[in-house]
Enzyme design. Sequence first.
Site, short mmCIF file in Angstrom:
data_model
loop_
_atom_site.label_atom_id
_atom_site.label_comp_id
_atom_site.label_asym_id
_atom_site.label_seq_id
_atom_site.Cartn_x
_atom_site.Cartn_y
_atom_site.Cartn_z
N SER A 22 31.77 25.84 32.99
CA SER A 22 32.02 26.74 34.13
C SER A 22 32.10 25.98 35.46
O SER A 22 32.31 26.58 36.51
CB SER A 22 30.94 27.82 34.21
OG SER A 22 29.65 27.24 34.27
N ASN A 109 18.74 30.41 33.78
CA ASN A 109 18.98 31.85 33.91
C ASN A 109 18.51 32.41 35.25
O ASN A 109 19.23 33.18 35.89
CB ASN A 109 18.30 32.60 32.76
CG ASN A 109 18.89 32.22 31.41
OD1 ASN A 109 19.93 31.54 31.36
ND2 ASN A 109 18.26 32.64 30.34
N THR A 154 49.93 66.56 57.17
CA THR A 154 49.29 66.85 55.90
C THR A 154 50.44 66.92 54.90
O THR A 154 51.55 67.33 55.27
CB THR A 154 48.52 68.19 55.91
OG1 THR A 154 49.46 69.24 56.15
CG2 THR A 154 47.44 68.24 56.99
N SER A 276 64.96 38.76 55.18
CA SER A 276 65.54 38.79 53.84
C SER A 276 66.49 37.61 53.73
O SER A 276 67.12 37.21 54.71
CB SER A 276 66.29 40.10 53.64
OG SER A 276 67.31 39.93 52.68
N LYS A 282 67.23 42.51 58.24
CA LYS A 282 65.94 42.98 57.74
C LYS A 282 64.74 42.36 58.45
O LYS A 282 64.74 41.20 58.83
CB LYS A 282 65.82 42.66 56.25
CG LYS A 282 66.72 43.50 55.40
CD LYS A 282 66.11 44.84 55.10
CE LYS A 282 65.17 44.69 53.95
NZ LYS A 282 64.92 45.89 53.23
N ASN A 284 60.80 42.72 57.36
CA ASN A 284 59.98 43.36 56.33
C ASN A 284 58.49 43.25 56.62
O ASN A 284 58.01 42.20 57.04
CB ASN A 284 60.27 42.73 54.96
CG ASN A 284 61.69 42.97 54.52
OD1 ASN A 284 62.28 44.00 54.84
ND2 ASN A 284 62.26 42.01 53.81
N GLU A 289 52.49 44.97 52.59
CA GLU A 289 52.78 45.21 51.18
C GLU A 289 51.87 44.36 50.30
O GLU A 289 51.39 44.80 49.26
CB GLU A 289 54.25 44.89 50.89
CG GLU A 289 55.20 45.84 51.62
CD GLU A 289 56.63 45.29 51.66
OE1 GLU A 289 57.15 44.92 50.59
OE2 GLU A 289 57.21 45.23 52.75
N TYR A 316 19.46 37.56 29.47
CA TYR A 316 20.69 36.83 29.78
C TYR A 316 21.58 36.72 28.54
O TYR A 316 21.10 36.52 27.43
CB TYR A 316 20.36 35.42 30.30
CG TYR A 316 21.62 34.59 30.56
CD1 TYR A 316 22.32 34.71 31.76
CD2 TYR A 316 22.11 33.72 29.59
CE1 TYR A 316 23.48 33.98 31.99
CE2 TYR A 316 23.26 32.97 29.82
CZ TYR A 316 23.94 33.12 31.02
OH TYR A 316 25.09 32.39 31.23
N GLN A 321 28.45 34.68 32.46
CA GLN A 321 29.14 33.60 33.17
C GLN A 321 30.48 34.10 33.72
O GLN A 321 31.01 33.54 34.68
CB GLN A 321 29.37 32.43 32.20
CG GLN A 321 30.06 31.24 32.81
CD GLN A 321 29.92 29.99 31.96
OE1 GLN A 321 28.85 29.40 31.89
NE2 GLN A 321 30.99 29.60 31.29
N LYS A 324 31.50 35.38 37.73
CA LYS A 324 31.76 34.62 38.95
C LYS A 324 33.20 34.63 39.41
O LYS A 324 33.49 34.86 40.59
CB LYS A 324 31.28 33.18 38.77
CG LYS A 324 29.78 33.07 38.76
CD LYS A 324 29.31 31.73 38.32
CE LYS A 324 28.00 31.85 37.59
NZ LYS A 324 28.04 32.71 36.39
N1 ARG Z 1 26.86 28.60 33.66
C1 ARG Z 1 25.93 29.60 33.28
C2 ARG Z 1 26.33 30.96 33.87
O1 ARG Z 1 27.07 30.95 34.77
C3 ARG Z 1 24.56 29.22 33.74
C4 ARG Z 1 23.46 29.86 32.96
C5 ARG Z 1 23.35 29.24 31.65
N2 ARG Z 1 22.24 29.77 30.89
C6 ARG Z 1 22.19 29.69 29.59
N3 ARG Z 1 21.15 30.20 29.03
N4 ARG Z 1 23.12 29.12 28.89
O2 ARG Z 1 25.90 32.00 33.44
#
Ligand code: ARG
Length: 435
Positions: A22, A109, A154, A276, A282, A284, A289, A316, A321, A324
């Site tokens: 990640s 975690n 309206t 355009s 044009k 725009n 948009e 967890y 993950q 994010k």
């Molecule tokens: N990269 C993980 C996440 O974003 C971090 C937590 C990892 N924890 C685990 N028990 N593998 O969730």
Amino acid sequence: MKLWAGRATGETDPALEAFNRSVGFDSRLVFEDIRGSLAHAAMLGKQGILPPEDAAAIAAGLEGIRTDLENGILPVDMTAEDIHTFVESELTRRVGDAGKRLHTGRSRNDQVALDLRLYTKTALGALQGQIAELDQTLSRRAGEHRRTVMPGYTHLQRAQPVTLALHLGAWREMLRRDGSRLSDALARMDECPLGAGALAGTTYPIDRQATAAALGFARPCANTMDAVSDRDFVLETLAALSVIMTHLSRMSEEVILWCSSEFAFAALPDEFATGSSIMPQKKNPDLCELIRGKTGRVFGSLMGTLTMMKGLALAYNKDMQEDKESLFDALDTVSACLAAFTPMMGAIVFRPERMRAAAAEGFLNATDCADYLVGKGLPFREAYAVAGQIVRFCAETGVTLETLPPERYKEFSPLFGDDIYEAVNLDTCVKRRGL
Ligand code: ARG
């Protein structure tokens, strides 16, 4: 060497490693991660869980990493599993065994839950500033147009005369609620997950009050299992961002309509319009948009994250993950949309004469004609019927309520006097409503 090469002895498959990784997106949590580790290490030292010299070495090492990252001389290792792994291994590389003690009484975690909360709190604070800026711009533009009469709609049909200030004031109310929704979410996420460990806390005599306070939280999370499995703060943020985008999308839609030749209530200065490649005439409203279009991806982030969370047994799970990228994308999108929309609203050229002309067409003052008769003692339902007949007559004969002759008015009702012209004047209509 994996952080978690505990039980496993064999090497993990490189494809799995890549799939698991990640760092490509969570590297933006690096400064939050360092902040969290600094607070954790200081607390471990204070509590006598780590010898003071180790706590000091960790703090110095983390500060050094932060400085080197800020100065761009330390690149994040994109082959690390995640940003937490990167910071810890870089620390150990720099300060040796002390670095290996940092993770005492902590798990990734509670670490990731902390980092993401810290990041979200900062991002929402910045967004509130951007919302306030748009509000100030709209307040200034409304101030210029207190007396600018325009049609209120309206069903997108002309309804009653309003002022541009009232219309822009409605937008400002949306923004006021958006700001307060973010404040509500911020207040609820103001609890620190650090110290929850993997899920069941820790056997070390840690001080969660101290780390919570040091990191600027109101208090530690009450329940350790909840602390590591809760992503309500992400969901609430995404929900609030979705409502903000709904609002920006509606505002954008109105600007698009206003800038069309059909409405021509406004024109975009060249800096805020595009052309355009084939039609030379044009101009725009691409910016509006795009804002309307980007609303879809923010809703997608909300739906994706709700769906990702809905089947997870406590505590967890690696599914989380996935929180994010959606959150970061939604925060970036809303921030970019506000950054584009605000200066455009500051510069858009309103055309009061076109607004007034549109308000003068379509009998927007018919309600005022009825109200006039009510003022002369007629029950509203009857007054409404008389005004309706007058409007039909005017429409058929091509006159307006302002130009219908007095003797004609009297044919519809003897209650009409010369003061009807004052009553149906558009400026009177808006003034009498306190607009
Ligand atoms: N990269 C993980 C996440 O974003 C971090 C937590 C990892 N924890 C685990 N028990 N593998 O969730």
